[in-house]
Design a protein around this motif. Structure first.
Motif, PDB file in Angstrom:
ATOM      1  N   VAL A 122      29.220 -35.960 -22.413  1.00  0.00           N
ATOM      2  CA  VAL A 122      28.254 -36.789 -23.129  1.00  0.00           C
ATOM      3  C   VAL A 122      28.367 -36.531 -24.625  1.00  0.00           C
ATOM      4  O   VAL A 122      28.770 -35.453 -25.064  1.00  0.00           O
ATOM      5  N   VAL A 123      28.003 -37.551 -25.395  1.00  0.00           N
ATOM      6  CA  VAL A 123      27.884 -37.426 -26.847  1.00  0.00           C
ATOM      7  C   VAL A 123      26.582 -38.095 -27.268  1.00  0.00           C
ATOM      8  O   VAL A 123      26.111 -39.018 -26.594  1.00  0.00           O
ATOM      9  N   ASP A 124      25.997 -37.624 -28.376  1.00  0.00           N
ATOM     10  CA  ASP A 124      24.772 -38.267 -28.852  1.00  0.00           C
ATOM     11  C   ASP A 124      24.725 -38.397 -30.374  1.00  0.00           C
ATOM     12  O   ASP A 124      23.678 -38.721 -30.936  1.00  0.00           O
ATOM     13  N   HIS A 125      25.891 -38.176 -31.039  1.00  0.00           N
ATOM     14  CA  HIS A 125      25.903 -38.276 -32.494  1.00  0.00           C
ATOM     15  C   HIS A 125      27.298 -38.686 -32.957  1.00  0.00           C
ATOM     16  O   HIS A 125      28.301 -38.107 -32.516  1.00  0.00           O
ATOM     17  N   PRO A 126      27.404 -39.667 -33.860  1.00  0.00           N
ATOM     18  CA  PRO A 126      28.725 -40.130 -34.303  1.00  0.00           C
ATOM     19  C   PRO A 126      29.579 -39.035 -34.930  1.00  0.00           C
ATOM     20  O   PRO A 126      30.800 -38.999 -34.723  1.00  0.00           O
ATOM     21  N   ALA A 127      28.976 -38.138 -35.710  1.00  0.00           N
ATOM     22  CA  ALA A 127      29.761 -37.100 -36.362  1.00  0.00           C
ATOM     23  C   ALA A 127      30.368 -36.141 -35.344  1.00  0.00           C
ATOM     24  O   ALA A 127      31.520 -35.696 -35.497  1.00  0.00           O
ATOM     25  N   VAL A 128      29.611 -35.810 -34.308  1.00  0.00           N
ATOM     26  CA  VAL A 128      30.140 -34.933 -33.259  1.00  0.00           C
ATOM     27  C   VAL A 128      31.244 -35.649 -32.491  1.00  0.00           C
ATOM     28  O   VAL A 128      32.278 -35.055 -32.147  1.00  0.00           O
ATOM     29  N   ALA A 129      31.042 -36.923 -32.198  1.00  0.00           N
ATOM     30  CA  ALA A 129      32.086 -37.701 -31.534  1.00  0.00           C
ATOM     31  C   ALA A 129      33.377 -37.667 -32.337  1.00  0.00           C
ATOM     32  O   ALA A 129      34.476 -37.507 -31.784  1.00  0.00           O
ATOM     33  N   ALA A 130      33.281 -37.792 -33.652  1.00  0.00           N
ATOM     34  CA  ALA A 130      34.463 -37.769 -34.505  1.00  0.00           C
ATOM     35  C   ALA A 130      35.150 -36.411 -34.458  1.00  0.00           C
ATOM     36  O   ALA A 130      36.391 -36.327 -34.455  1.00  0.00           O
ATOM     37  N   ARG A 131      34.365 -35.335 -34.425  1.00  0.00           N
ATOM     38  CA  ARG A 131      34.957 -33.993 -34.364  1.00  0.00           C
ATOM     39  C   ARG A 131      35.668 -33.769 -33.030  1.00  0.00           C
ATOM     40  O   ARG A 131      36.739 -33.153 -32.989  1.00  0.00           O
ATOM     41  N   ILE A 132      35.068 -34.248 -31.952  1.00  0.00           N
ATOM     42  CA  ILE A 132      35.731 -34.135 -30.652  1.00  0.00           C
ATOM     43  C   ILE A 132      37.032 -34.930 -30.653  1.00  0.00           C
ATOM     44  O   ILE A 132      38.084 -34.450 -30.200  1.00  0.00           O
ATOM     45  N   ASP A 133      36.979 -36.144 -31.160  1.00  0.00           N
ATOM     46  CA  ASP A 133      38.172 -36.988 -31.208  1.00  0.00           C
ATOM     47  C   ASP A 133      39.297 -36.306 -31.978  1.00  0.00           C
ATOM     48  O   ASP A 133      40.464 -36.332 -31.558  1.00  0.00           O
ATOM     49  N   ALA A 134      38.957 -35.687 -33.095  1.00  0.00           N
ATOM     50  CA  ALA A 134      39.977 -35.049 -33.926  1.00  0.00           C
ATOM     51  C   ALA A 134      40.617 -33.848 -33.234  1.00  0.00           C
ATOM     52  O   ALA A 134      41.777 -33.507 -33.520  1.00  0.00           O
ATOM     53  N   ALA A 135      39.881 -33.204 -32.326  1.00  0.00           N
ATOM     54  CA  ALA A 135      40.402 -32.022 -31.637  1.00  0.00           C
ATOM     55  C   ALA A 135      41.296 -32.371 -30.453  1.00  0.00           C
ATOM     56  O   ALA A 135      42.057 -31.522 -29.974  1.00  0.00           O
ATOM     57  N   LEU A 136      41.220 -33.595 -29.973  1.00  0.00           N
ATOM     58  CA  LEU A 136      41.916 -33.991 -28.745  1.00  0.00           C
ATOM     59  C   LEU A 136      43.366 -34.366 -29.004  1.00  0.00           C
ATOM     60  O   LEU A 136      43.700 -34.949 -30.030  1.00  0.00           O
ATOM     61  N   ASP A 137      44.210 -34.041 -28.029  1.00  0.00           N
ATOM     62  CA  ASP A 137      45.554 -34.604 -28.019  1.00  0.00           C
ATOM     63  C   ASP A 137      45.791 -35.421 -26.757  1.00  0.00           C
ATOM     64  O   ASP A 137      46.918 -35.697 -26.357  1.00  0.00           O
ATOM     65  N   THR A 138      44.684 -35.817 -26.120  1.00  0.00           N
ATOM     66  CA  THR A 138      44.704 -36.696 -24.964  1.00  0.00           C
ATOM     67  C   THR A 138      43.426 -37.518 -24.991  1.00  0.00           C
ATOM     68  O   THR A 138      42.531 -37.260 -25.792  1.00  0.00           O
ATOM     69  N   ARG A 139      43.318 -38.509 -24.133  1.00  0.00           N
ATOM     70  CA  ARG A 139      42.117 -39.332 -24.087  1.00  0.00           C
ATOM     71  C   ARG A 139      41.019 -38.630 -23.283  1.00  0.00           C
ATOM     72  O   ARG A 139      41.297 -37.923 -22.305  1.00  0.00           O
ATOM     73  N   LEU A 140      39.784 -38.823 -23.696  1.00  0.00           N
ATOM     74  CA  LEU A 140      38.633 -38.259 -22.991  1.00  0.00           C
ATOM     75  C   LEU A 140      37.579 -39.340 -22.814  1.00  0.00           C
ATOM     76  O   LEU A 140      37.200 -40.021 -23.772  1.00  0.00           O
ATOM     77  N   ASP A 141      37.103 -39.512 -21.583  1.00  0.00           N
ATOM     78  CA  ASP A 141      36.004 -40.431 -21.312  1.00  0.00           C
ATOM     79  C   ASP A 141      34.689 -39.809 -21.759  1.00  0.00           C
ATOM     80  O   ASP A 141      34.427 -38.624 -21.487  1.00  0.00           O
ATOM     81  N   VAL A 142      33.861 -40.606 -22.439  1.00  0.00           N
ATOM     82  CA  VAL A 142      32.574 -40.094 -22.909  1.00  0.00           C
ATOM     83  C   VAL A 142      31.439 -41.021 -22.485  1.00  0.00           C
ATOM     84  O   VAL A 142      31.616 -42.222 -22.297  1.00  0.00           O
ATOM     85  N   ILE A 143      30.284 -40.417 -22.347  1.00  0.00           N
ATOM     86  CA  ILE A 143      29.039 -41.070 -21.944  1.00  0.00           C
ATOM     87  C   ILE A 143      28.023 -40.874 -23.066  1.00  0.00           C
ATOM     88  O   ILE A 143      27.881 -39.756 -23.582  1.00  0.00           O
ATOM     89  N   ILE A 144      27.330 -41.916 -23.447  1.00  0.00           N
ATOM     90  CA  ILE A 144      26.285 -41.799 -24.463  1.00  0.00           C
ATOM     91  C   ILE A 144      25.004 -41.283 -23.806  1.00  0.00           C
ATOM     92  O   ILE A 144      24.476 -41.884 -22.866  1.00  0.00           O
ATOM     93  N   ASP A 145      24.537 -40.164 -24.302  1.00  0.00           N
ATOM     94  CA  ASP A 145      23.295 -39.562 -23.815  1.00  0.00           C
ATOM     95  C   ASP A 145      22.113 -40.244 -24.502  1.00  0.00           C
ATOM     96  O   ASP A 145      22.094 -40.382 -25.732  1.00  0.00           O
ATOM     97  N   ILE A 146      21.130 -40.663 -23.713  1.00  0.00           N
ATOM     98  CA  ILE A 146      19.942 -41.352 -24.225  1.00  0.00           C
ATOM     99  C   ILE A 146      18.727 -40.440 -24.064  1.00  0.00           C
ATOM    100  O   ILE A 146      18.468 -39.924 -22.967  1.00  0.00           O
TER     101      ILE A 146
END
Length: 378
Positions: A122-146
């Motif tokens: 799960v992700v709930d903040h755009p900045a955290v999503a960007a940091r996760i994306d930058a760390a990945l070298d593969t695709r990751l499925d994410v869910i928006i936490d409400i």
């Protein structure tokens, strides 16, 4: 230090060996466990809904694999540490249900994404999503936490959900799959009608978020949430595509105090307990047992006697190592050495106090399973 395997491995398979367990000890009735797993799996399947049970309840590779074998799409984990342990044990389809935000945790998530089949987070903040994306070298499925209204985690409005979905869409390594909505506060409302009214109100809010996402071109494929306390209501309402119920496998006192079905029926059995033993009986109306604060969670009230003593006996903590059972004449009825079984107040934190499940069939110890992810709080 003498561990569970040293103390008890020789008892596995010996008829009546439960009576010889060193106490206090975490005991799991495997037949009741399997019936609970099958009941929830059948309920979900009959409604055409997926099941991704929450493994923070049991923290066990063995139990997770039984849930997968019964048809679960995967399991949920609260923290990256739990997910690492279960994935290493061969568990697939893991959803990490709390945001992963710390720098080292994001590194671990990126590493796990490369090896764990079906991993989601799960992700709930755009900045955290960007940091996760930058760390990945593969695709990751994410869910928006409400956020369901408790201000713990999750986006706080439909507009924030849309903004986060838009941000994810612009990140090359993240794949938006849907939303999570877990109403933890409502799970333990004891009366069915009150609990249903509360969930109907929260579900109406969830639908506004889903509608906003759909209107913006981001309809959720997955809508995940629910729990043991609200699973029947959520199945009726039909908004979730999968359920995250967890405690149904064990049934603790908190959930036994709730009317889960609306008719007072108890749909799941109590499979988990703590076996303890009388260590002192010098008063007519009171005996002391060897299970205190170190043996049972204290956030869900007190334990209740399930067998070995009158069910009406009052349980009172007497310190780290001891508790009292209070009932007229109990001191004469239960001499030192007599065993008792307790239904735990809150299963999740109680399990986290133990290294192993002592798995029984009737009165015989048949296996010792590790609490695989015990203590993995980060």
């Amino acid at each position: 230090m003498t561990d569970d395997l040293t103390l008890h491995a020789h008892l596995v398979g010996r008829q009546g060996s439960r009576a010889d367990l060193n106490t206090p000890v975490l005991v799991l009735d495997v037949a009741a466990l399997d019936r609970n797993i099958a009941t929830m799996a059948g309920l979900a399947a009959s409604h055409g809904i997926g099941l991704r049970p929450h493994a923070k309840t049991h923290k066990s590779v063995d139990i997770a694999k039984r849930q997968l074998a019964a048809g679960a799409a995967g399991v949920c984990c609260a923290k990256i540490g739990e997910a690492e342990v279960l994935a290493k044990g061969g568990v697939t389809g893991i959803l990490i249900t709390s945001p992963v935000a710390a720098p080292r945790a994001i590194e671990r998530l990126a590493a796990l994404a490369g090896s764990a089949e079906g991993l989601m987070a799960v992700v709930d903040h755009p900045a955290v999503a960007a940091r996760i994306d930058a760390a990945l070298d593969t695709r990751l499925d994410v869910i928006i936490d409400i956020d369901p209204g408790i201000a713990r985690t999750g986006v706080a409005s439909p507009e924030a959900a849309v903004a986060l979905a838009e941000a994810i869409a612009g990140l090359p390594n993240l794949n938006y799959r849907g939303v999570q909505f877990y109403c933890g506060r409502q799970q333990h409302i004891e009366g069915y009608a009150d609990r249903r009214a509360a969930i109907e109100e929260r579900t109406a809010y969830l639908q506004t978020v889903i509608a906003a996402l759909a209107a913006a071109g981001h309809p959720p494929e997955i809508v995940t949430g629910s729990g043991t306390g609200t699973h029947r209501i959520d199945l009726d309402l039909g908004v979730f595509t999968e359920l995250q119920a967890g405690s149904y496998v064990f049934m603790d006192k908190q959930y036994l105090d709730c009317d889960l079905t609306g008719d007072g029926a108890v749909p799941f059995e109590t499979s988990l307990g703590v076996d303890a033993r009388v260590v002192s009986a010098n008063h007519s109306g009171l005996v002391t047992i060897d299970a205190g604060y170190k043996s049972l969670s204290t956030d869900g009230g007190v334990a209740v006697v399930r067998r070995g003593a009158p069910e009406s006996a009052a349980f009172v903590f007497m310190g780290d190592e001891h508790a009292a059972l209070i009932s007229p004449g109990i001191g004469e009825a239960l001499p030192p050495r007599d065993p008792v079984t307790l239904t735990v107040p809150h299963c999740d934190p109680t399990v986290n106090l133990y290294d192993h499940y002592h798995v029984v069939e009737g009165e015989t110890l048949v296996a010792i399973w590790p609490v695989s992810a015990r203590g993995r709080a980060r």
